[in-house]
Design a protein around this motif. Structure first.
Motif, short mmCIF file in Angstrom:
data_model
loop_
_atom_site.label_atom_id
_atom_site.label_comp_id
_atom_site.label_asym_id
_atom_site.label_seq_id
_atom_site.Cartn_x
_atom_site.Cartn_y
_atom_site.Cartn_z
N THR A 41 -70.64 -37.57 73.39
CA THR A 41 -69.46 -37.90 74.17
C THR A 41 -68.64 -36.64 74.36
O THR A 41 -68.36 -35.93 73.41
N VAL A 81 -62.12 -34.63 75.47
CA VAL A 81 -61.24 -34.13 76.52
C VAL A 81 -59.81 -34.02 76.01
O VAL A 81 -59.33 -34.90 75.31
N PHE A 104 -56.07 -33.79 77.78
CA PHE A 104 -55.51 -34.09 79.10
C PHE A 104 -54.07 -33.61 79.17
O PHE A 104 -53.30 -33.81 78.23
N ALA A 161 -55.22 -40.58 86.80
CA ALA A 161 -56.34 -39.72 86.45
C ALA A 161 -56.77 -39.93 85.00
O ALA A 161 -57.97 -40.02 84.70
N LEU A 162 -55.80 -40.04 84.11
CA LEU A 162 -56.10 -40.30 82.70
C LEU A 162 -56.81 -41.64 82.54
O LEU A 162 -57.79 -41.75 81.81
N GLN A 163 -56.36 -42.65 83.26
CA GLN A 163 -57.01 -43.96 83.19
C GLN A 163 -58.45 -43.88 83.67
O GLN A 163 -59.35 -44.47 83.08
N ALA A 164 -58.70 -43.12 84.72
CA ALA A 164 -60.07 -42.95 85.23
C ALA A 164 -60.95 -42.25 84.21
O ALA A 164 -62.12 -42.61 84.03
N ILE A 165 -60.40 -41.26 83.51
CA ILE A 165 -61.16 -40.56 82.47
C ILE A 165 -61.50 -41.52 81.33
O ILE A 165 -62.63 -41.53 80.84
N LEU A 166 -60.54 -42.33 80.95
CA LEU A 166 -60.79 -43.32 79.89
C LEU A 166 -61.83 -44.35 80.34
O LEU A 166 -62.73 -44.71 79.58
N ALA A 186 -64.20 -43.91 82.38
CA ALA A 186 -65.51 -43.26 82.45
C ALA A 186 -66.15 -43.12 81.06
O ALA A 186 -67.31 -42.73 80.95
N PHE A 196 -64.98 -41.17 78.45
CA PHE A 196 -64.74 -39.92 77.75
C PHE A 196 -63.79 -40.14 76.58
O PHE A 196 -62.93 -41.02 76.62
N VAL A 246 -60.69 -38.97 74.82
CA VAL A 246 -59.50 -38.13 75.01
C VAL A 246 -58.88 -37.93 73.63
O VAL A 246 -58.47 -38.89 72.98
#
Length: 67
Positions: A6, A9, A11, A21-26, A28, A30, A32
């Motif tokens: 994994t 990240v 942020f 953007a943070l929600q999209a990363i979560l 996906a 990743f 954080v």
């Protein structure tokens, strides 16, 4: 032999579009490990200190926040 790792990240962001953007990363998947954001600012009629949208989302996901 396949080893899945994994991506970890860090942020940085403050406003609403950074929260998205943070929600999209979560979403996906990743990991954080820290969120960097601006300090809480006075807001509203009572000038209460209000956390940034990024800080609110990070805290909701138990992500450490640095301001």
């Amino acid at each position: 032999m396949s080893t899945k790792t994994t991506l970890r990240v860090g942020f940085a962001g403050t406003p609403v579009f950074a929260e998205r953007a943070l929600q999209a990363i979560l979403n996906a998947g990743f990991e954080v490990v820290v969120a960097l954001t601006q300090p809480d600012r006075p807001s509203g009629r009572g000038m209460q200190l209000t956390p940034s949208p990024v800080k609110q989302l990070a805290l909701a996901h138990n992500i450490p926040v640095e301001q």
